[in-house]
Design a protein around this motif. Structure first.
Motif, PDB file in Angstrom:
ATOM      1  N   ILE A   7      -1.819   6.061  -5.389  1.00  0.00           N
ATOM      2  CA  ILE A   7      -1.346   4.936  -6.195  1.00  0.00           C
ATOM      3  C   ILE A   7      -1.479   3.658  -5.382  1.00  0.00           C
ATOM      4  O   ILE A   7      -1.791   3.689  -4.184  1.00  0.00           O
ATOM      5  N   ASN A   8      -1.228   2.532  -6.046  1.00  0.00           N
ATOM      6  CA  ASN A   8      -1.282   1.236  -5.377  1.00  0.00           C
ATOM      7  C   ASN A   8      -0.058   0.431  -5.792  1.00  0.00           C
ATOM      8  O   ASN A   8       0.213   0.264  -6.983  1.00  0.00           O
ATOM      9  N   ILE A   9       0.707  -0.037  -4.798  1.00  0.00           N
ATOM     10  CA  ILE A   9       1.894  -0.853  -5.077  1.00  0.00           C
ATOM     11  C   ILE A   9       1.728  -2.200  -4.396  1.00  0.00           C
ATOM     12  O   ILE A   9       1.631  -2.274  -3.165  1.00  0.00           O
ATOM     13  N   ASP A  10       1.657  -3.247  -5.189  1.00  0.00           N
ATOM     14  CA  ASP A  10       1.521  -4.617  -4.662  1.00  0.00           C
ATOM     15  C   ASP A  10       0.379  -4.724  -3.660  1.00  0.00           C
ATOM     16  O   ASP A  10       0.504  -5.344  -2.586  1.00  0.00           O
ATOM     17  N   GLY A  11      -0.748  -4.068  -3.973  1.00  0.00           N
ATOM     18  CA  GLY A  11      -1.918  -4.147  -3.115  1.00  0.00           C
ATOM     19  C   GLY A  11      -1.924  -3.170  -1.961  1.00  0.00           C
ATOM     20  O   GLY A  11      -2.873  -3.139  -1.171  1.00  0.00           O
ATOM     21  N   ILE A  12      -0.886  -2.354  -1.854  1.00  0.00           N
ATOM     22  CA  ILE A  12      -0.811  -1.362  -0.776  1.00  0.00           C
ATOM     23  C   ILE A  12      -1.216  -0.001  -1.335  1.00  0.00           C
ATOM     24  O   ILE A  12      -0.574   0.521  -2.255  1.00  0.00           O
ATOM     25  N   GLN A  71      -1.449   9.685 -10.794  1.00  0.00           N
ATOM     26  CA  GLN A  71      -2.742   9.411 -10.169  1.00  0.00           C
ATOM     27  C   GLN A  71      -3.346   8.104 -10.683  1.00  0.00           C
ATOM     28  O   GLN A  71      -3.442   7.875 -11.894  1.00  0.00           O
ATOM     29  N   GLY A  72      -3.728   7.238  -9.732  1.00  0.00           N
ATOM     30  CA  GLY A  72      -4.427   6.008 -10.071  1.00  0.00           C
ATOM     31  C   GLY A  72      -3.547   4.862 -10.516  1.00  0.00           C
ATOM     32  O   GLY A  72      -4.062   3.791 -10.870  1.00  0.00           O
ATOM     33  N   MET A  73      -2.241   5.038 -10.521  1.00  0.00           N
ATOM     34  CA  MET A  73      -1.340   3.961 -10.950  1.00  0.00           C
ATOM     35  C   MET A  73      -1.521   2.715 -10.087  1.00  0.00           C
ATOM     36  O   MET A  73      -1.607   2.799  -8.859  1.00  0.00           O
ATOM     37  N   VAL A  74      -1.557   1.564 -10.750  1.00  0.00           N
ATOM     38  CA  VAL A  74      -1.519   0.279 -10.051  1.00  0.00           C
ATOM     39  C   VAL A  74      -0.227  -0.412 -10.485  1.00  0.00           C
ATOM     40  O   VAL A  74      -0.052  -0.730 -11.668  1.00  0.00           O
ATOM     41  N   ILE A  75       0.661  -0.608  -9.535  1.00  0.00           N
ATOM     42  CA  ILE A  75       2.026  -1.056  -9.830  1.00  0.00           C
ATOM     43  C   ILE A  75       2.253  -2.425  -9.209  1.00  0.00           C
ATOM     44  O   ILE A  75       1.878  -2.669  -8.055  1.00  0.00           O
ATOM     45  N   LYS A  76       2.869  -3.310  -9.978  1.00  0.00           N
ATOM     46  CA  LYS A  76       3.210  -4.640  -9.474  1.00  0.00           C
ATOM     47  C   LYS A  76       4.705  -4.861  -9.654  1.00  0.00           C
ATOM     48  O   LYS A  76       5.241  -4.642 -10.742  1.00  0.00           O
ATOM     49  N   THR A  77       5.357  -5.287  -8.572  1.00  0.00           N
ATOM     50  CA  THR A  77       6.826  -5.352  -8.588  1.00  0.00           C
ATOM     51  C   THR A  77       7.380  -6.766  -8.692  1.00  0.00           C
ATOM     52  O   THR A  77       8.586  -6.931  -8.879  1.00  0.00           O
ATOM     53  N   THR A  78       6.519  -7.797  -8.582  1.00  0.00           N
ATOM     54  CA  THR A  78       7.064  -9.170  -8.563  1.00  0.00           C
ATOM     55  C   THR A  78       6.281 -10.130  -9.448  1.00  0.00           C
ATOM     56  O   THR A  78       6.215 -11.330  -9.169  1.00  0.00           O
ATOM     57  N   THR A  79       5.686  -9.636 -10.520  1.00  0.00           N
ATOM     58  CA  THR A  79       4.960 -10.531 -11.425  1.00  0.00           C
ATOM     59  C   THR A  79       5.954 -11.408 -12.181  1.00  0.00           C
ATOM     60  O   THR A  79       7.150 -11.088 -12.270  1.00  0.00           O
TER      61      THR A  79
END
Length: 594
Positions: A7-12, A71-79
């Motif tokens: 997965i990807n969290i805030d570009g990580i 699998q493959g999630m792209v997550i953004k926490t501060t939009t």
């Protein structure tokens, strides 16, 4: 083998086990997502929505505490969308909250207050819909309930149901009328509440707090006709520092004693003294029962169960009233201390016991209820006049204006101030059992327990129910009937685990001879009166400090303490003797289940 997802969290970019929540995944890479209804000890509820995040490809925001990583999630926490949603959610919570934060006991340690400050929320964003004339329930000796400060996160409900299996509080009504209530909306002192205070330590706001008595103690300290004595429990010394500028797990024993003396207590004594007395009395009680059962073939209640935890005692009184004979008749250490303070101690210093105010500094909310039990007046007076939590002691030190960090260390006063390392470990789950085994094994065999540095490791740790088997070999002649016997013991902490143990006894399947039960997760170090927050990471650090304190003590076994020997020689006469039964033992009460 567990399936791994990327997965990807805030570009990580990161890899986690499938099923890991987004919240936990974010924590693993130090991305902070705010929460309110979430707590590490409890099941996921997902009802506050403060922890929402944005997932690419999904129309709606998701609650990160409840959504598993896929699998493959792209997550953004501060939009902007996330921040607007969080701000609105927090604003709505504030709109139905009593925002008299300046006078709230939890001010500066309130999760809603912190979130409101972090998201720059004020009470004017939405009109207040706080219902008028909400009364604070102060009926309980231990707990105050203020619905005007409740955010309906249900952490208290889950705590009482999941951790403690008591269900004293629950969700009532629906929609805008939904509230946290009790059976038939009765006051707290009329429901089946064990006063453990775990609801208090898990509450994010000031909706649930301990009943506070330090104002009365300040008045007593200022009264020249009163002699105010305080005894401090082992768990207080390893947690008090958290309120006064120290990292979690710092031992502040000497500074605590100095602070209490400077505050004005006439005598500062150690509850560990009567913890050692508890081991002498309880150990002999155990050996007496075993002798009757195995040597004389008499019918006695085995296994014997410890009685140090007042929350546990009230639990068995309500839930298993037909099995009270399994409890040791020994009072808890602080109640023993109260009885001796107004008898033995009063005689020693020549003070009229009616002028003594006996205060107990405890990690526990249930001690407040216990101090007011009608059975606890064996001195001829109320044995303990007030139980103060670690939090209350911290508040008193702050109010006194003392520079705690720079205080010198002091020793406890004499007469009931000397103790052993065995008494210190009462504060950790397994500690009472370990202390008892150090003495009982030596009484039966004439030798120290066969564990390196007296550390009985099988009874230590945070596993919910622990077991140990001690084999007795080459015993002294008096206990020849125990030669080759294997003594199986158990330790449980948290009342959901106590229920497992008690169901075995009820069903006649218990394999144990001796059991330790503590109401609170982790034992007293995780008590309902300890600094907030408390979680397993914090419990482990406090427990490590408890064991370090034990290892640094010059005496490690209760039966070797000179003051303990002396009080039997000069006052109590002998373990389980008439005087001991009069002052140090009690009886229990069958209570209704509903």
């Amino acid at each position: 083998m567990a399936e791994i997802v990327k997965i990807n969290i805030d570009g990580i970019a990161l890899e986690v086990t499938k099923g890991t929540s987004i919240l936990d995944a974010a924590k693993s890479v130090n991305v902070k997502i705010p929460t309110l209804c979430y707590h590490e000890d409890l099941c996921v509820a997902g009802n506050c929505r403060v922890c929402v995040v944005e997932v690419e490809g999904r129309k709606n925001l998701v609650a990160s505490c409840a959504a598993p990583a896929e699998q493959g999630m792209v997550i953004k926490t501060t939009t902007p969308k996330v921040r607007r949603a969080r701000t609105d959610i927090i604003s709505l919570l504030v709109s139905e909250h009593n925002t008299q934060c300046t006078t709230c006991y939890r001010s500066t340690n309130c999760e809603l207050q912190s979130l409101a400050a972090e998201y720059n929320v004020d009470s004017e964003r939405y009109l207040s819909v706080l219902k008028p004339n909400i009364q604070v329930d102060k009926s309980s000796y231990s707990i105050e309930k203020d619905d005007s400060k409740c955010v309906r996160c249900q952490r208290c409900v889950r705590t009482c149901a999941e951790l403690q299996h008591v269900n004293a509080i629950t969700v009532a009504h629906k929609g805008r009328d939904m509230k946290i209530s009790t059976f038939m909306e009765l006051p707290m002192n009329e429901v089946v509440c064990v006063n453990c205070g775990q609801c208090v330590t898990h509450c994010p706001t000031g909706a649930l707090t301990e009943r506070r008595y330090y104002h009365e103690i300040w008045e007593a300290i200022g009264d020249p006709d009163k002699h105010v004595v305080i005894n401090t429990a082992p768990s207080v010394r390893v947690a008090l520092g958290e309120m006064l500028g120290y990292p979690v797990g710092t031992r502040v024993t000497g500074k605590m004693v100095t602070a209490l003396k400077k505050i004005g207590f006439d005598s500062v004594l150690d509850t560990d003294f009567t913890a050692d007395l508890t081991i002498i009395e309880e150990g002999h009680e155990f050996l007496q029962r075993v002798t009757k059962a195995l040597k004389h073939k008499e019918k006695v209640a085995l296994p014997m169960i410890t009685s140090c935890s007042p929350g546990w005692v009230k639990f068995i009184e309500h839930m298993y009233p037909d099995h009270l004979d399994h409890l040791s008749p020994c009072k808890s250490p602080h109640q023993m201390f109260g009885a001796l303070t107004k008898t033995f101690y009063a005689q020693k210093i020549g003070v009229d016991p009616s002028k003594i105010v006996s205060v107990a500094a405890m990690p526990c909310a249930a001690k407040k209820f216990e101090a007011n039990r009608p059975e606890m007046k064996s001195s001829g007076y109320q044995d303990v006049d007030a139980g103060l939590t670690t939090r209350e002691i911290g508040q008193m030190i702050k109010q006194s204006g003392l520079d705690f960090v720079n205080l010198p260390d002091s020793n406890y006063d004499s007469y009931m101030g000397e103790s052993s390392g065995a008494a210190v470990i009462f504060g950790a789950t397994g500690g009472v059992m370990e202390a008892a085994l150090r003495t009982v094994y030596e009484v039966v065999t004439g030798r120290e327990v066969p564990f390196k540095n007296l550390a009985i490791t099988p009874v230590r740790g945070l596993e919910g129910i622990k077991e140990a088997t001690i084999k007795l070999e080459n015993v002294v002649p008096e206990y020849s009937f125990l030669e080759g016997a294997e003594v199986k013991v158990a330790i449980a902490h948290g009342l959901k685990n106590a229920r497992v143990i008690m169901d075995q006894i009820k069903n006649g399947t218990s394999p144990y001879l001796f059991i330790e039960i503590m109401a609170c997760p982790g034992g007293c170090i995780g008590g309902g009166g300890q600094p907030i927050p408390t979680n397993d990471e914090i419990r482990k650090k406090r427990i490590a400090a408890i064991y370090a304190e034990d290892e640094g003590m010059p005496i490690r076994k209760s039966h070797e303490v000179p003051e303990i020997k002396k009080i039997y020689e000069t006052y109590l006469e002998k373990p389980l003797g008439h005087k001991s039964h009069e002052l140090l033992h009690t009886h229990y009460k069958k209570r209704n289940r509903y």
